[in-house]
Design an enzyme around this catalytic site. Structure first.
Site, mmCIF file in Angstrom:
data_model
loop_
_atom_site.group_PDB
_atom_site.id
_atom_site.type_symbol
_atom_site.label_atom_id
_atom_site.label_comp_id
_atom_site.label_asym_id
_atom_site.label_seq_id
_atom_site.Cartn_x
_atom_site.Cartn_y
_atom_site.Cartn_z
ATOM 1 N N ARG A 171 3.204 -1.567 -5.781
ATOM 2 C CA ARG A 171 3.465 -0.299 -6.470
ATOM 3 C C ARG A 171 4.831 0.311 -6.113
ATOM 4 N NH1 ARG A 171 -0.908 3.214 -7.841
ATOM 5 N NH2 ARG A 171 -2.086 2.142 -6.221
ATOM 6 N N GLY B 173 0.757 -1.241 0.000
ATOM 7 C CA GLY B 173 0.000 0.000 0.000
ATOM 8 C C GLY B 173 0.786 1.288 0.000
ATOM 9 N N CYS C 193 -12.766 4.477 -28.672
ATOM 10 C CA CYS C 193 -14.001 5.235 -28.856
ATOM 11 C C CYS C 193 -14.743 5.467 -27.555
ATOM 12 C CB CYS C 193 -14.872 4.524 -29.881
ATOM 13 S SG CYS C 193 -14.015 4.451 -31.443
ATOM 14 N N GLU C 194 -14.137 6.222 -26.675
ATOM 15 C CA GLU C 194 -14.774 6.622 -25.418
ATOM 16 C C GLU C 194 -14.198 7.958 -25.002
ATOM 17 O OE1 GLU C 194 -15.585 4.313 -22.154
ATOM 18 O OE2 GLU C 194 -15.542 2.394 -23.193
ATOM 19 N N TYR D 195 -9.282 5.858 -12.175
ATOM 20 C CA TYR D 195 -9.118 6.476 -10.838
ATOM 21 C C TYR D 195 -8.847 7.971 -10.907
ATOM 22 C CZ TYR D 195 -7.651 1.575 -10.179
ATOM 23 O OH TYR D 195 -7.537 0.215 -10.205
ATOM 24 N N TYR E 228 0.566 -1.490 -12.193
ATOM 25 C CA TYR E 228 -0.841 -1.409 -12.604
ATOM 26 C C TYR E 228 -0.974 -0.760 -13.993
ATOM 27 C CZ TYR E 228 -1.205 -2.532 -7.686
ATOM 28 O OH TYR E 228 -1.040 -3.126 -6.464
ATOM 29 N N GLU F 74 3.600 -6.793 1.830
ATOM 30 C CA GLU F 74 3.187 -7.179 0.469
ATOM 31 C C GLU F 74 3.226 -5.979 -0.475
ATOM 32 O OE1 GLU F 74 -0.835 -8.487 1.084
ATOM 33 O OE2 GLU F 74 -0.256 -10.148 2.390
ATOM 34 N N PRO F 75 4.348 -5.301 -0.603
ATOM 35 C CA PRO F 75 4.365 -4.118 -1.458
ATOM 36 C C PRO F 75 4.327 -4.470 -2.942
ATOM 37 C CG PRO F 75 6.574 -4.583 -0.670
ATOM 38 C CD PRO F 75 5.671 -5.598 -0.018
ATOM 39 N N ARG G 216 -5.320 3.727 -15.599
ATOM 40 C CA ARG G 216 -5.369 4.432 -14.316
ATOM 41 C C ARG G 216 -5.995 5.838 -14.399
ATOM 42 N NH1 ARG G 216 -1.774 5.615 -11.312
ATOM 43 N NH2 ARG G 216 -2.870 4.964 -9.438
HETATM 44 N N1 LLP Z 1 -1.750 -6.952 -0.837
HETATM 45 C C1 LLP Z 1 -3.053 -7.002 -1.156
HETATM 46 C C2 LLP Z 1 -3.911 -7.967 -0.459
HETATM 47 C C3 LLP Z 1 -3.572 -6.143 -2.129
HETATM 48 O O1 LLP Z 1 -4.863 -6.185 -2.427
HETATM 49 C C4 LLP Z 1 -2.716 -5.217 -2.782
HETATM 50 C C5 LLP Z 1 -3.233 -4.305 -3.800
HETATM 51 C C6 LLP Z 1 -1.354 -5.208 -2.425
HETATM 52 C C7 LLP Z 1 -0.911 -6.086 -1.446
HETATM 53 C C8 LLP Z 1 -0.353 -4.311 -3.077
HETATM 54 O O2 LLP Z 1 -0.626 -2.966 -2.849
HETATM 55 P P1 LLP Z 1 0.395 -1.841 -3.371
HETATM 56 O O3 LLP Z 1 1.666 -1.972 -2.561
HETATM 57 O O4 LLP Z 1 0.645 -2.071 -4.800
HETATM 58 O O5 LLP Z 1 -0.312 -0.574 -3.120
HETATM 59 N N2 LLP Z 1 -5.078 -0.826 -9.604
HETATM 60 C C9 LLP Z 1 -4.922 0.158 -8.561
HETATM 61 C C10 LLP Z 1 -4.282 -0.445 -7.326
HETATM 62 C C11 LLP Z 1 -5.030 -1.620 -6.772
HETATM 63 C C12 LLP Z 1 -4.391 -2.247 -5.576
HETATM 64 C C13 LLP Z 1 -5.072 -3.512 -5.189
HETATM 65 N N3 LLP Z 1 -4.464 -4.237 -4.122
HETATM 66 C C14 LLP Z 1 -4.140 1.348 -9.096
HETATM 67 O O6 LLP Z 1 -3.727 1.324 -10.242
HETATM 68 O O7 LLP Z 1 -3.964 2.349 -8.380
#
Ligand code: LLP
Length: 447
Positions: A302, A265, A376-377, A342, A404, A299-300, A338
């Protein structure tokens, strides 16, 4: 210090100027040399010429460096970093991280198959997700995944049944929904009680007691994941404190754990966002986890890959008018969704510096462009109101595209998906070929 982003009143609209040099100063392994954009030691224009556009380009050392920021900061505590595969699941990315010792956070057996194909260790895999089926669980148990992050009471008994059938013991952790506001976009906020994820804080202890009664489950941990693109550390600490409360209660009930997993996250700087660093986050959580004496898992996704990648796209059509100027490029929402999904703002920078784009004073003389795709959007845009000096044929780089980006791409409008290229030093390799037209309907029949 030169500002990265300046908002300028332009023809009644507010246009954004991004200083490309100031931005790249903040990005690892991406820089201009003699006016040309480089990733590591490779000029991106050579990538565009050789492999075509649209094209994702990744720096291997940028992702390794980001991964090592985690492991370095975690050195004084027993830990396991499980890279979230969904951020970028290319086999070359996974194998790069597997060689660094990474574990993986997966949410489907497809992702598990990728991890194994890339040489990842099943024992270092945590399996998250709210809808695991019997078949998924069976496949995961047969491959020997390290732990199931369980998201509901129902899932507990499903895992137990499958494990019993296979005569295996399934390691489980309960994903607790701590009801903490991650202060991020609502679509990627996951730790509030309105969200579908995890078991509520209130139900957690009883659910652990239920798990204890099930013969083929082995309780090993507790986990949470409160959202994505968090710019500040406070919500992580708040979530950790909630989990610590639960761990105390579990201990009183004679339930002991081996690990605590705080999910992923942590956000990244896309343009000029102030984001707390990996080191700052870890420094706040490690002392608390040390006291617990548990292994710390994270669990990183991004924060490891986003800024290690760009999307290269070529300007195909310039369509200026009195009211709005559109630059139609060869990447579209199907390549990078994205901004459309978002309202994410990501930087779009020239691959060849031009005095007209370098400073905001000069940039004012430029037009403000909406950079859009050919889908086409109206929702098909990559960037809006950007002051840029554009010519047909220019190649632009969308930064922050390593996470992503490709993984959320699709074939919408029957478009082929982009190529992916990885750079290491002065070497480059296509790590996923551009799709060809025949592949697009190879699984279909005329009937
Ligand atoms: N662990 C779990 C259970 C998750 O659901 C996620 C992301 C992560 C770890 C990794 O999170 P991160 O470190 O990448 O923030 N598509 C969206 C982001 C969706 C994230 C979903 N879960 C975007 O492009 O912003």
């Amino acid at each position: 210090m030169t500002q990265i982003k300046t908002l300028i009143q332009n023809d009644g609209d507010v246009a954004m100027h991004i200083n490309p040099k100031a931005l790249t100063n903040c990005l690892p392994q991406i820089d201009y040399h003699n006016g040309e954009l480089y990733i590591e030691q490779v000029a991106v224009k050579d990538i565009a010429t050789q492999y075509g556009t649209p094209c994702y380009v990744y720096s291997r050392s940028a992702m390794v460096d980001a991964y090592r920021q985690y492991t370095k900061a975690l050195a004084e505590v027993d830990h396991q970093v499980c890279y979230a595969v969904k951020a970028n699941s290319n086999l070359a990315v996974l194998s790069t991280l597997a060689k660094e010792g990474a574990g993986f956070d997966i949410v489907s057996i497809g992702e598990l198959a990728r991890v194994l194909a890339a040489g990842g260790d099943a024992k270092k895999v945590v399996y998250s997700g709210v809808g695991k089926t019997n078949q998924d669980i069976e496949y995961a148990l047969e491959k020997g995944v390290g732990c199931f992050n369980v998201e509901s009471v129902a899932e507990l008994s499903t895992i137990n049944d499958v494990a019993k059938k296979l005569d295996k013991l399934a390691n489980i952790s309960l994903r607790v929904n701590p009801n903490v506001d991650a202060k991020t976009h609502p679509y990627i906020s996951t730790g509030l009680k309105d969200n579908k994820f995890g078991i509520t804080h209130e139900q957690a202890v009883d659910t652990y007691k239920t798990a204890q009664q099930l013969s083929h489950l082995n309780i090993v941990g507790i986990d949470c994941h409160i959202g994505s693109q968090l710019t500040q550390t406070e919500p992580f600490v708040a979530a950790l404190d909630k989990l610590i409360e639960l761990i105390d209660e579990l201990t009183q009930n004679g339930i002991t754990l081996k690990h605590i997993d705080l999910g992923g996250g942590l956000g990244v700087q896309y343009i000029d966002e102030q984001v707390d660093s990996i080191a700052e986050l870890i420094a706040l959580i490690v002392p608390k986890v040390k006291q617990l004496g548990l292994q710390l898992m994270l669990e990183p996704g991004r924060s490891i890959v986003a800024n290690a990648g760009v999307l290269l796209t070529k300007v195909d059509v310039l369509k200026p008018s009195e009211h709005k100027n559109f630059a139609i490029v060869d990447a579209a929402m199907n390549d990078l969704i994205r901004p459309a999904l978002y309202q994410a703002e990501m930087a779009m920078i020239p691959t060849k510096l031009n005095p007209a784009t370098l400073s905001e004073e000069n940039a004012v003389a430029n037009k403000s462009w909406d950079i859009v795709g050919a889908v086409c959007e109206t929702g098909d845009f990559l960037a809006k109101n950007r002051l840029l000096n554009l010519q047909k044929g220019d190649v632009l780089a969308m930064t922050g595209a390593g996470a992503y980006g490709f993984t959320m791409s699709s074939n919408y409008n029957t478009r082929t998906r982009a190529a992916e290229v990885m750079i290491q030093g002065s070497e480059h390799k296509v790590v996923r070929k551009r799709e060809c037209i025949e592949q697009l309907f190879a699984n279909e029949v005329v009937w």
